[in-house]
Design a protein around this motif. Structure first.
Motif, PDB file in Angstrom:
ATOM      1  N   UNK A 148     104.385  -0.973  69.154  1.00  0.00           N
ATOM      2  CA  UNK A 148     104.300  -1.931  70.248  1.00  0.00           C
ATOM      3  C   UNK A 148     102.898  -2.330  70.639  1.00  0.00           C
ATOM      4  N   UNK A 149     101.914  -2.069  69.779  1.00  0.00           N
ATOM      5  CA  UNK A 149     100.527  -2.379  70.110  1.00  0.00           C
ATOM      6  C   UNK A 149     100.143  -3.805  69.740  1.00  0.00           C
ATOM      7  N   UNK A 150     100.923  -4.458  68.894  1.00  0.00           N
ATOM      8  CA  UNK A 150     100.638  -5.840  68.506  1.00  0.00           C
ATOM      9  C   UNK A 150     101.901  -6.486  67.982  1.00  0.00           C
ATOM     10  N   UNK A 151     101.854  -7.784  67.837  1.00  0.00           N
ATOM     11  CA  UNK A 151     102.875  -8.554  67.146  1.00  0.00           C
ATOM     12  C   UNK A 151     102.221  -9.178  65.924  1.00  0.00           C
ATOM     13  N   UNK A 152     102.955  -9.274  64.838  1.00  0.00           N
ATOM     14  CA  UNK A 152     102.358  -9.824  63.628  1.00  0.00           C
ATOM     15  C   UNK A 152     101.923 -11.273  63.795  1.00  0.00           C
ATOM     16  N   UNK A 153     102.490 -11.983  64.738  1.00  0.00           N
ATOM     17  CA  UNK A 153     102.106 -13.369  64.965  1.00  0.00           C
ATOM     18  C   UNK A 153     101.068 -13.511  66.077  1.00  0.00           C
ATOM     19  N   UNK A 154     100.543 -12.380  66.536  1.00  0.00           N
ATOM     20  CA  UNK A 154      99.428 -12.441  67.481  1.00  0.00           C
ATOM     21  C   UNK A 154      98.187 -12.990  66.796  1.00  0.00           C
ATOM     22  N   UNK A 155      97.430 -13.848  67.456  1.00  0.00           N
ATOM     23  CA  UNK A 155      96.085 -14.146  66.942  1.00  0.00           C
ATOM     24  C   UNK A 155      95.241 -12.879  67.045  1.00  0.00           C
ATOM     25  N   UNK A 156      94.461 -12.622  66.017  1.00  0.00           N
ATOM     26  CA  UNK A 156      93.715 -11.369  65.995  1.00  0.00           C
ATOM     27  C   UNK A 156      92.723 -11.294  67.149  1.00  0.00           C
ATOM     28  N   UNK A 157      92.287 -12.466  67.645  1.00  0.00           N
ATOM     29  CA  UNK A 157      91.373 -12.493  68.782  1.00  0.00           C
ATOM     30  C   UNK A 157      91.994 -12.009  70.076  1.00  0.00           C
ATOM     31  N   UNK A 158      93.294 -11.859  70.125  1.00  0.00           N
ATOM     32  CA  UNK A 158      93.935 -11.292  71.317  1.00  0.00           C
ATOM     33  C   UNK A 158      93.567  -9.822  71.482  1.00  0.00           C
ATOM     34  N   UNK A 159      93.217  -9.173  70.397  1.00  0.00           N
ATOM     35  CA  UNK A 159      92.932  -7.740  70.431  1.00  0.00           C
ATOM     36  C   UNK A 159      91.481  -7.397  70.100  1.00  0.00           C
ATOM     37  N   UNK A 160      90.753  -8.325  69.487  1.00  0.00           N
ATOM     38  CA  UNK A 160      89.348  -8.113  69.141  1.00  0.00           C
ATOM     39  C   UNK A 160      88.513  -9.250  69.723  1.00  0.00           C
ATOM     40  N   UNK A 161      87.339  -8.918  70.243  1.00  0.00           N
ATOM     41  CA  UNK A 161      86.416  -9.938  70.737  1.00  0.00           C
ATOM     42  C   UNK A 161      85.613 -10.455  69.548  1.00  0.00           C
ATOM     43  N   UNK A 162      85.996 -11.644  69.053  1.00  0.00           N
ATOM     44  CA  UNK A 162      85.395 -12.186  67.842  1.00  0.00           C
ATOM     45  C   UNK A 162      84.669 -13.492  68.158  1.00  0.00           C
ATOM     46  N   UNK A 163      83.539 -13.742  67.489  1.00  0.00           N
ATOM     47  CA  UNK A 163      82.822 -14.996  67.732  1.00  0.00           C
ATOM     48  C   UNK A 163      83.456 -16.198  67.034  1.00  0.00           C
ATOM     49  N   UNK A 164      84.345 -15.948  66.087  1.00  0.00           N
ATOM     50  CA  UNK A 164      85.009 -17.037  65.350  1.00  0.00           C
ATOM     51  C   UNK A 164      86.253 -16.484  64.679  1.00  0.00           C
TER      52      UNK A 164
END
Length: 464
Positions: free
Chosen positions: A83-99
């Motif tokens: 339950x920590x993520x959904x496969x259709x989550x954008x990865x930026x929902x969980x990581x602070x990414x510049x792009x």
């Protein structure tokens, strides 16, 4: 008089000859191969020399390169199941990414995100991989080389990002999560992030002479979740068997539920638009081997090393928990990639799994007996039956393969969910007459009757 070779010894010799032929023809300094199956002792074979002071043996580690990606994919699916993520989550929902934060977990797992192959910079020229902070900081310098979802495009960078995702969600390093959540539970004691002193040396073999020159050792830092691991053929044959048949090696689902591995093995894309010979699921390569047989796993390549790790699913004679691995200490001997398939095929052909005898079982529930037998839908004939405690269906003309299997909804005894096979996910509804007999069924909304009927209900048997 000598009794002659036993069937087991003849097969061992046949498999060993396949390995020796590849080692000799492809000029590989060292090859280690293993075959795992639930119904036989582990088979292994080594040919050549390790390139170190330690003799080559089944405990000799080789670099497995991109086979590492299958481990990272399992770690990601563990996070999903927890339950920590959904496969259709954008990865930026969980990581602070510049792009590239809008790319989804599913797209990164299946190499359909369109992200460039490697991290920014000439990492294969410098052999200097970024650390975690640099990997993330330089994402804005990495290209989206294709539109997302357009086609398969292999990306080490994408799997490296997913490794950072696992670390963030688990609150520990990717390597720690790997050891605690996969390596230890499955007993893969010879699978490590860094090589042991006795690990084989990797070589580049000269194309025009017999010289073999050692490749430099490399540590891929934050790109490690895509290619870092070292292992043995025996560990990797066991891993391949797990990918193909997790219920046999992990019956409690401590590492991953069998249904989740089913999901990972479902093809998301092909790797070539004109040759549909290789598919890609969620982190797994899928190679069809004939009618309803597939080999699932991955290959790997790092400087001086090649690896191929595949489990076998389906087909007559395939044993439970069947997997093969071949590891080689040459960076160019691509014959290594074909060898696991040859070993699996030879084992099934010359030593097929035993045929389990049929035994009588419990009768179908009284409420379902009237639903068994032949039914017609869309002009085609189907047989509904009760086997192994489940309601099943198969088209009369369908090729051999898994039937549709149904499970009742807990609050509606005459409504079933299709849990596998044809129309998976759809509902089956039974309709009864006043006496309680099943007179019609609707499967995925299509009407099923005891006689062949047109869509406007003309019954050929009744003539009306």
């Amino acid at each position: 008089m000598s009794a002659g070779p036993t069937p087991d010894s003849r097969l061992d010799e046949r498999l060993g000859r396949l390995v020796r032929r590849v080692q000799a023809d492809a000029r590989v300094p060292a090859v280690s191969a293993a075959l795992h199956r639930a119904d036989r002792p582990l088979w292994s074979c080594t040919v050549g020399a390790s390139g170190t002071d330690s003799p080559l043996g089944t405990g000799t580690q080789f670099r497995i390169g991109s086979v590492t990606k299958t481990f990272t994919a399992v770690l990601v699916l563990q996070c999903r199941d927890d339950g920590l993520l959904d496969l259709d989550d954008p990865v930026g929902r969980h990581l602070d990414l510049p792009a590239h934060g809008e790319l989804t977990v599913r797209r990164l797992l299946s190499h359909t995100a369109g992200l460039q192959r490697e991290p920014f910079g000439d990492v294969w020229d410098s052999l200097r991989a970024p650390d975690a902070d640099q990997l993330v900081a330089e994402l804005d310098r990495a290209e989206r080389v294709l539109p997302t979802g357009r086609r398969f495009h292999y990306s080490n960078l994408g799997l490296a990002v997913l490794g950072q995702l696992v670390a963030r969600l688990r609150g520990e390093s990717w390597a720690q999560a790997l050891t605690e959540r996969i390596v230890t539970p499955l007993g893969l004691a010879d699978t490590t992030v860094t090589p042991r002193p006795t690990a084989a040396t990797g070589f580049l073999v000269d194309a025009y002479s017999d010289e073999a020159y050692p490749e430099p050792p490399t540590d891929f830092g934050a790109v490690g979740p895509a290619a870092q691991l070292w292992s043995t053929a025996t560990d990797m044959a066991r891993w391949a068997a797990f990918l193909a048949d997790p219920a046999a090696l992990d019956p409690a689902g401590a590492v991953l539920a069998p249904a989740t591995l089913d999901e990972m093995r479902w093809p998301v894309t092909t790797t070539d638009e004109t040759l549909w010979g290789v598919g890609f699921g969620l982190g797994l390569i899928l190679i069809p081997q004939g009618e309803r047989v597939v080999h699932v796993g991955h290959i790997g390549a790092m400087p001086g090393f090649l690896a191929a790790v595949y489990g076998r699913r389906g087909g007559d004679g395939t044993a439970g928990a069947m997997g093969a691995a071949v590891l080689g200490s040459s960076g160019t001997a691509t014959e290594v990639f074909d060898l696991p398939h040859l070993l699996l095929e030879a084992a099934v052909e010359h030593d097929p799994a035993e045929i389990e005898p049929w035994r009588p079982g419990a009768p179908a529930p009284a409420a379902l007996r009237g639903a068994l037998g032949r039914w017609w839908g869309e002009g085609y004939e189907y047989v509904f039956s009760w086997h192994d405690g489940t309601l099943r269906a198969r088209g009369v003309g369908d090729p051999a393969g898994p039937p549709a299997i149904f499970t009742p909804l807990p609050d509606q005894p005459d409504v079933f969910r299709t849990v596998s096979g044809r129309e998976a996910g759809e509902l089956l509804r039974l309709t009864r007459d006043g006496a309680g007999a099943v007179v019609r069924m609707h499967w995925a909304t299509y009407r099923f009757t005891r006689h062949q009927e047109t869509f406007d209900r003309y019954d050929f048997r009744a003539g009306s």
